[in-house]
Design an enzyme around this catalytic site. Structure first.
Site, mmCIF file in Angstrom:
data_model
loop_
_atom_site.group_PDB
_atom_site.id
_atom_site.type_symbol
_atom_site.label_atom_id
_atom_site.label_comp_id
_atom_site.label_asym_id
_atom_site.label_seq_id
_atom_site.Cartn_x
_atom_site.Cartn_y
_atom_site.Cartn_z
ATOM 1 N N TYR A 194 0.837 -1.213 0.000
ATOM 2 C CA TYR A 194 0.000 0.000 0.000
ATOM 3 C C TYR A 194 0.867 1.257 0.000
ATOM 4 O O TYR A 194 0.596 2.202 0.737
ATOM 5 C CB TYR A 194 -0.912 0.001 1.226
ATOM 6 C CG TYR A 194 -1.925 -1.133 1.285
ATOM 7 C CD1 TYR A 194 -2.519 -1.637 0.130
ATOM 8 C CD2 TYR A 194 -2.324 -1.671 2.506
ATOM 9 C CE1 TYR A 194 -3.468 -2.659 0.190
ATOM 10 C CE2 TYR A 194 -3.271 -2.693 2.579
ATOM 11 C CZ TYR A 194 -3.837 -3.179 1.410
ATOM 12 O OH TYR A 194 -4.777 -4.174 1.475
ATOM 13 N N TRP B 207 -13.492 -11.958 -7.459
ATOM 14 C CA TRP B 207 -14.730 -12.520 -6.891
ATOM 15 C C TRP B 207 -15.904 -12.325 -7.834
ATOM 16 O O TRP B 207 -16.945 -12.937 -7.667
ATOM 17 C CB TRP B 207 -14.991 -11.969 -5.482
ATOM 18 C CG TRP B 207 -13.843 -12.284 -4.559
ATOM 19 C CD1 TRP B 207 -13.113 -11.402 -3.823
ATOM 20 C CD2 TRP B 207 -13.255 -13.578 -4.313
ATOM 21 N NE1 TRP B 207 -12.106 -12.053 -3.144
ATOM 22 C CE2 TRP B 207 -12.175 -13.384 -3.433
ATOM 23 C CE3 TRP B 207 -13.526 -14.872 -4.771
ATOM 24 C CZ2 TRP B 207 -11.368 -14.434 -2.991
ATOM 25 C CZ3 TRP B 207 -12.720 -15.916 -4.330
ATOM 26 C CH2 TRP B 207 -11.670 -15.698 -3.452
ATOM 27 N N ASP C 290 -10.413 -4.870 8.597
ATOM 28 C CA ASP C 290 -9.189 -4.604 7.826
ATOM 29 C C ASP C 290 -8.481 -3.379 8.422
ATOM 30 O O ASP C 290 -8.998 -2.726 9.340
ATOM 31 C CB ASP C 290 -9.499 -4.417 6.328
ATOM 32 C CG ASP C 290 -8.385 -4.954 5.416
ATOM 33 O OD1 ASP C 290 -7.221 -4.528 5.585
ATOM 34 O OD2 ASP C 290 -8.672 -5.783 4.547
ATOM 35 N N ASP D 143 -5.919 -4.242 13.335
ATOM 36 C CA ASP D 143 -4.750 -4.989 12.864
ATOM 37 C C ASP D 143 -4.880 -6.381 13.457
ATOM 38 O O ASP D 143 -4.855 -6.540 14.680
ATOM 39 C CB ASP D 143 -3.485 -4.278 13.370
ATOM 40 C CG ASP D 143 -2.217 -4.982 12.920
ATOM 41 O OD1 ASP D 143 -2.180 -6.234 12.933
ATOM 42 O OD2 ASP D 143 -1.246 -4.287 12.574
ATOM 43 N N PHE D 144 -5.063 -7.382 12.593
ATOM 44 C CA PHE D 144 -5.365 -8.720 13.136
ATOM 45 C C PHE D 144 -4.193 -9.365 13.863
ATOM 46 O O PHE D 144 -4.380 -10.354 14.568
ATOM 47 C CB PHE D 144 -6.045 -9.640 12.118
ATOM 48 C CG PHE D 144 -5.385 -9.812 10.755
ATOM 49 C CD1 PHE D 144 -4.031 -10.091 10.620
ATOM 50 C CD2 PHE D 144 -6.173 -9.727 9.603
ATOM 51 C CE1 PHE D 144 -3.454 -10.273 9.380
ATOM 52 C CE2 PHE D 144 -5.603 -9.903 8.335
ATOM 53 C CZ PHE D 144 -4.233 -10.173 8.224
ATOM 54 N N HIS E 220 -1.883 -17.182 2.860
ATOM 55 C CA HIS E 220 -0.845 -17.317 1.814
ATOM 56 C C HIS E 220 0.100 -16.108 1.761
ATOM 57 O O HIS E 220 1.113 -16.169 1.082
ATOM 58 C CB HIS E 220 -1.472 -17.629 0.446
ATOM 59 C CG HIS E 220 -2.073 -16.463 -0.265
ATOM 60 N ND1 HIS E 220 -2.403 -16.491 -1.595
ATOM 61 C CD2 HIS E 220 -2.424 -15.221 0.171
ATOM 62 C CE1 HIS E 220 -2.915 -15.329 -1.953
ATOM 63 N NE2 HIS E 220 -2.943 -14.536 -0.907
ATOM 64 N N ASP E 221 -0.256 -15.038 2.478
ATOM 65 C CA ASP E 221 0.637 -13.874 2.552
ATOM 66 C C ASP E 221 1.741 -14.052 3.600
ATOM 67 O O ASP E 221 2.695 -13.276 3.634
ATOM 68 C CB ASP E 221 -0.145 -12.612 2.955
ATOM 69 C CG ASP E 221 -1.102 -12.138 1.884
ATOM 70 O OD1 ASP E 221 -0.857 -12.409 0.692
ATOM 71 O OD2 ASP E 221 -2.107 -11.489 2.245
ATOM 72 N N ASN F 247 4.428 -16.058 -7.205
ATOM 73 C CA ASN F 247 4.003 -14.666 -7.012
ATOM 74 C C ASN F 247 4.031 -14.283 -5.536
ATOM 75 O O ASN F 247 4.401 -13.161 -5.184
ATOM 76 C CB ASN F 247 2.626 -14.418 -7.613
ATOM 77 C CG ASN F 247 2.318 -12.946 -7.678
ATOM 78 O OD1 ASN F 247 3.105 -12.166 -8.216
ATOM 79 N ND2 ASN F 247 1.229 -12.525 -7.073
ATOM 80 N N GLN G 215 6.086 -11.142 -4.009
ATOM 81 C CA GLN G 215 5.267 -10.046 -3.467
ATOM 82 C C GLN G 215 4.976 -10.103 -1.972
ATOM 83 O O GLN G 215 4.523 -9.112 -1.414
ATOM 84 C CB GLN G 215 3.899 -10.049 -4.170
ATOM 85 C CG GLN G 215 3.865 -9.286 -5.477
ATOM 86 C CD GLN G 215 2.481 -8.723 -5.707
ATOM 87 O OE1 GLN G 215 1.521 -9.471 -5.784
ATOM 88 N NE2 GLN G 215 2.367 -7.415 -5.795
#
Ligand code: SAM
Ligand code: ASE
Length: 346
Positions: free
Chosen positions: A148, A165, A211, A237-238, A256-257, A303, A307
């Site tokens: 971001y 989606w 989020d 913030d989780f 997956h991040d 990817n 990333q």
């Protein structure tokens, strides 16, 4: 093509070697607005007319449109000496900006960001880490700080998240019967595209998009207007903040991040706040147990390397994380599309 044929003429290798020519042709056509211009004109146009309307060279546009015909993204109509171009059904549906099934924004993000990151795939493989610093000159210490890095990038990433989606969302919310879950938190819910699918499929549920504050602000501003009954927002913030109590937590493309240890940290927090009888829904591109595919998940894992801090995983790897966090009765539904669903309960 048979093995013998491939030994004599390596079509597949040639296709792979030059695959980026196809990607770039698609990117440029979308960026210049070719498909939307043809849609708006409502009649087939010559290359000269498209070039004039979009402010490009006539020769460049002729070659671009001709390549799009070869790729079956446009249809050529031959009239007298002139060639006129129109969208195919597929490009009208997936490549124009405002179609309900549009992938336009995914294509723009692929062009402006992914393509630049993938320029450093070799470095990513050598070093085993993401390439935000090389590609964009931003520190990757805070992963989403890098993703971001500007308001423009934030919106562009959110549009990427949103658009898939349009084509895969329905299968995900229908993969399991989620109707018993009334209070749902979509952790890292981003633009809210999946939340919207969820409240449409289950009118009795309330989905809260959890989020980061900046993302919630952008989501309110650009994606979810007030009329969306049943969708709420929660800024947090989780990793740092306490999670609200819920019946179901959706984690779509979240684990997956992150590394296994951060993923387990998050799932453990989720387990602790989850109501008994509640659950967690993971939405990810699952690798086969023997790592043999699907090729999309294998490429997406690369990817994630360029990333993020994460990877694509197999069902057994997600099951191990869920079990370690305390969850039981783990069920998997493959959709046959990019993303699959795993439901586990407390
Ligand atoms: N779930 C969405 C989807 O599948 O379309 C978005 C997935 S996106 C890859 C990851 C999301 O996690 C982003 O919306 C990001 O803002 C959010 N996120 C990242 N770190 C977070 C944190 N520490 N707390 C809350 N949300 C976070
Ligand atoms: C993430 C998902 C994506 C983080 C960065 C990302 C996607 C692109 N960049 O969680 C969507 C999936 N597409 C690919 C090519 O991986």
């Amino acid at each position: 093509m048979s093995a013998l044929h491939e030994a004599q003429y390596p079509q597949r290798i040639l296709d792979y070697m030059e695959g980026f020519l196809i990607s770039k042709t698609l990117f440029t056509s979308c960026e210049l607005g070719v498909f939307d211009f043809l849609l708006a004109s409502r009649r087939p146009l010559s290359a000269a007319e498209v070039a004039e309307g979009l402010g490009t060279s006539r020769d460049g546009m002729e070659r671009l449109l001709s390549a799009c015909v070869g790729l079956q993204l446009l249809t050529a109509h031959h009239s007298h000496a002139d060639v006129l171009y129109s969208n195919t059904e597929m490009s009208r549906m997936y490549l124009t900006k405002c179609s309900p099934r549009s992938l336009y924004h995914s294509i723009l993000y692929s062009s402006s960001t992914l393509y630049l990151c993938w320029n450093y795939l070799t470095d990513a493989v050598r070093e085993g880490r993401n390439q935000h610093e090389r590609a964009f000159g931003v520190s990757s210490g805070d992963l989403f700080g890098a993703v971001y890095r500007s308001d423009e990038e934030t919106l562009s990433f959110m549009q990427l998240m949103n658009s898939i989606w349009n084509i895969c969302g329905e299968d995900i919310v229908m993969a399991f019967d989620l109707s018993p879950f009334k209070t749902i938190y979509d952790l890292g819910g981003c633009s809210g595209a999946l939340a919207r699918r969820c409240v449409t499929a289950y009118p009795g549920c309330c989905v809260t998009i959890f989020d980061l504050p900046k993302v919630v602000r952008m989501s309110r501003e650009h994606f979810i207007s007030q009329e969306n009954e049943g969708i709420l927002f929660f800024e947090g913030d989780f990793f740092r903040d306490p999670l609200p109590e819920a019946d179901l937590y959706i984690l779509a493309r979240i684990l997956h991040d992150w590394t296994d240890s951060r993923s387990l940290e998050l799932l453990t927090k989720v387990y602790q706040r989850c109501r008994t009888g509640g659950g967690v829904l993971l939405v990810e591109a699952l690798l086969h147990e023997d790592n043999s595919g699907p090729v999309t998940a294998q490429l997406y894992s690369l990817n994630m390397l360029v990333q993020t801090e994460g990877r694509e995983r197999k069902t057994s790897e997600y099951a191990a994380l869920l079990t370690a966090a305390g969850f039981a009765s783990i069920q998997v539904r493959r959709t046959g599309k990019i993303y699959d669903a795993i439901l586990a309960t407390k």
